[in-house]
Scaffold this motif. Structure first.
Motif, PDB file in Angstrom:
ATOM      1  N   GLY A 127       3.912   6.595  -5.092  1.00  0.00           N
ATOM      2  CA  GLY A 127       4.077   5.997  -6.923  1.00  0.00           C
ATOM      3  C   GLY A 127       4.286   5.161  -7.705  1.00  0.00           C
ATOM      4  N   CYS A 128       4.932   3.873  -6.653  1.00  0.00           N
ATOM      5  CA  CYS A 128       5.681   2.717  -7.288  1.00  0.00           C
ATOM      6  C   CYS A 128       4.555   1.688  -8.077  1.00  0.00           C
ATOM      7  CB  CYS A 128       6.156   2.205  -6.432  1.00  0.00           C
ATOM      8  SG  CYS A 128       7.449   3.136  -6.077  1.00  0.00           S
ATOM      9  N   PRO A 136       8.880  -0.364   9.327  1.00  0.00           N
ATOM     10  CA  PRO A 136       8.373   0.942   9.094  1.00  0.00           C
ATOM     11  C   PRO A 136       7.081   1.055   8.408  1.00  0.00           C
ATOM     12  CG  PRO A 136       9.443   0.409   7.762  1.00  0.00           C
ATOM     13  CD  PRO A 136       9.613  -0.896   8.585  1.00  0.00           C
ATOM     14  N   GLU A 137       6.056  -0.016   7.791  1.00  0.00           N
ATOM     15  CA  GLU A 137       4.634  -0.499   7.439  1.00  0.00           C
ATOM     16  C   GLU A 137       3.840   0.388   8.779  1.00  0.00           C
ATOM     17  OE1 GLU A 137       4.760  -4.082   8.720  1.00  0.00           O
ATOM     18  OE2 GLU A 137       6.801  -3.122   7.637  1.00  0.00           O
ATOM     19  N   TYR A 178       9.326   7.085   6.849  1.00  0.00           N
ATOM     20  CA  TYR A 178      10.735   8.187   6.194  1.00  0.00           C
ATOM     21  C   TYR A 178      11.045   7.148   5.469  1.00  0.00           C
ATOM     22  CZ  TYR A 178      13.606   6.487   9.527  1.00  0.00           C
ATOM     23  OH  TYR A 178      15.002   6.067  10.387  1.00  0.00           O
ATOM     24  N   LEU A 179      11.330   5.321   6.074  1.00  0.00           N
ATOM     25  CA  LEU A 179      12.226   4.808   5.125  1.00  0.00           C
ATOM     26  C   LEU A 179      10.998   4.832   3.831  1.00  0.00           C
ATOM     27  CD1 LEU A 179      13.072   2.860   8.520  1.00  0.00           C
ATOM     28  CD2 LEU A 179      14.965   4.149   7.469  1.00  0.00           C
ATOM     29  N   PHE A 180      10.585   3.881   3.152  1.00  0.00           N
ATOM     30  CA  PHE A 180      10.436   4.175   2.763  1.00  0.00           C
ATOM     31  C   PHE A 180      10.701   5.648   1.504  1.00  0.00           C
ATOM     32  CE2 PHE A 180       7.489   1.114   4.475  1.00  0.00           C
ATOM     33  CZ  PHE A 180       7.301   0.400   3.584  1.00  0.00           C
ATOM     34  N   GLU A 181       9.905   6.823   2.014  1.00  0.00           N
ATOM     35  CA  GLU A 181      10.902   8.293   1.024  1.00  0.00           C
ATOM     36  C   GLU A 181      12.456   7.492   0.723  1.00  0.00           C
ATOM     37  OE1 GLU A 181       9.269  10.771   3.861  1.00  0.00           O
ATOM     38  OE2 GLU A 181       7.163  10.408   2.959  1.00  0.00           O
ATOM     39  N   ARG A 182      13.155   7.630   1.873  1.00  0.00           N
ATOM     40  CA  ARG A 182      14.620   7.119   1.349  1.00  0.00           C
ATOM     41  C   ARG A 182      14.758   5.932   0.589  1.00  0.00           C
ATOM     42  NH1 ARG A 182      18.396   5.894   6.699  1.00  0.00           N
ATOM     43  NH2 ARG A 182      17.322   7.509   7.327  1.00  0.00           N
ATOM     44  N   ARG A 189       0.481  -0.913  -0.543  1.00  0.00           N
ATOM     45  CA  ARG A 189       0.513  -0.400  -0.243  1.00  0.00           C
ATOM     46  C   ARG A 189       0.763   1.189  -0.394  1.00  0.00           C
ATOM     47  NH1 ARG A 189      -2.697  -2.783   4.696  1.00  0.00           N
ATOM     48  NH2 ARG A 189      -4.731  -3.917   3.596  1.00  0.00           N
ATOM     49  N   ILE A 190       1.902   1.345   1.177  1.00  0.00           N
ATOM     50  CA  ILE A 190       2.838   2.132   0.710  1.00  0.00           C
ATOM     51  C   ILE A 190       3.536   2.493  -0.855  1.00  0.00           C
ATOM     52  CG2 ILE A 190       4.640   3.729   2.349  1.00  0.00           C
ATOM     53  CD1 ILE A 190       3.697   2.080   4.386  1.00  0.00           C
TER      54      ILE A 190
END
Length: 373
Positions: free
Chosen positions: A210-211, A351-352, A362-366, A204-205
């Protein structure tokens, strides 16, 4: 209906089944979260385990389709202090008992879960049997001792998908193929996600950010993944002993340096093995939504959701190649690392944030930023 819980060291607890007759054999562990029991039950990382909730009242908000983290219930049995049979929540679509019965999982209440949790903290997670059928304590203890346990077992092969699938509109889409670009349309970042026991909220994240995600079975060859030409590779969570998994570490090692890689939980442990390190079993593991972790790169402390019984041994890794980035503030165990030469990083925690907390999103954004470089 009377139920007995027997541990391999001879300790016996007596409770009552709230789901009818049944029996389960597995590793007995505990989770300290105060909510999120549906997410716990549908987390594939609990495969092969008997889960005890330390929070005393469970079931009060029922269950619903939106909070599923996979399509199944994975623990062998669910142990709680007090079952609440009348949910009070507008999102509820069924009771916890109905949910467990639907999936064939034994639920037991009415015993001192605090005593069991304290015993596991003192003696460590151990093999156990829960039964309403066999009520002979000596028989149950012996069966617990004789059971296989998790060490050295490949549990991932039980939970991984059999065929690749995509993710769209908040659900799995069988057979989705993102290898062909669509003319005239801005193409999102393409991520291949290895399914070692993936949780839906990770998908989902990634899609929210945008992936376009393609989930592949755990043993998918590195050459097959690279032929899909993804922008990044995601290594999911999953159950059991990372050193018992067959045909995975070699594939991940072959991907290092080829594409950006982000690993979570078991994916983090598999990266540690791919770096040439080793793992070890924690005494009772970290399971709950309140584990404090420090990001050593920033000095920030985040409260995290965790579910693991094994840990990467940082002393087994080459410090010139791999940097320690996060530690658990309760026991200083490894919670995160990154490769110094290749675009690869990982964390031991979740982190989900299903159901929470949200500190580590923030780790997904990283990962997104790493893929855009």
């Amino acid at each position: 209906m009377k139920a007995l819980i027997a541990l391999e060291d001879g300790r016996i607890f007596e409770g009552t089944s709230f789901t009818g007759p049944g029996e389960a054999i597995g590793e007995v562990v505990f989770n300290t979260s105060m909510s999120g029991y549906q997410e716990v039950l549908t987390d594939p990382s609990y495969t092969g385990q008997i889960v005890t909730m330390s929070y005393p009242l469970i079931g009060n908000y029922g269950v619903n389709p939106e909070d599923m983290e996979s399509a199944a219930v994975h623990p062998k049995a669910f142990l709680i202090k007090e079952y609440h049979a009348t949910p009070s929540n507008h999102r509820s679509r069924a009771t916890l008992a109905e949910f467990l019965q639907q999936h064939g999982v034994l639920g037991v209440e009415g015993f001192d879960t605090r005593a069991l949790v304290k015993h596991l903290r003192t003696r460590g997670a151990m093999k156990g049997v829960v039964s309403t059928v066999d009520l002979d304590p000596a028989s149950l203890v012996q069966r617990a001792k004789d059971s296989t346990g998790l060490i050295g077992q490949d549990m991932v092969k039980i939970v991984t998908c059999r065929e690749p699938y995509g993710w769209a509109d908040g659900r799995p889409v069988p057979g989705t193929d993102f290898t062909t670009a669509q003319p005239g349309i801005d193409q999102p970042l393409k991520v291949v996600a290895y399914d070692f026991g993936i949780k839906y909220n990770q998908l989902r994240i990634l899609t929210e950010l945008g992936c376009r995600v393609q989930v592949v079975p755990a043993t998918t060859a590195a050459a097959t993944v690279l032929a899909m030409n993804p922008d990044g590779i995601f290594l999911s969570n999953g159950p059991g002993d990372p050193e018992g998994i067959q045909g995975v570490v070699e594939n991940v090692r072959a991907l290092l340096g080829k594409k950006p890689i982000f690993g979570i939980c078991l994916g983090h442990q598999i990266l540690g093995l791919a770096y040439g390190g080793s793992t070890y079993k924690l005494k009772f593991g970290h399971r709950g939504g309140n584990q404090p972790v420090m990001d050593l790169t920033t000095g920030h402390v985040e409260i995290t959701s965790q579910n693991h019984g094994f840990c990467v041994d940082m002393n087994s890794l080459d410090k010139e190649e791999v940097e320690l980035t996060h530690i658990n503030l309760n026991d200083n165990s490894v919670e995160g690392m990154r490769h110094r030469r290749h675009p690869a990083f990982s964390v031991q925690y979740h982190p989900e944030y299903a159901p929470g907390p949200h500190d580590a999103r923030y780790l997904f954004e990283r990962f997104i930023a790493m893929m855009r470089k």
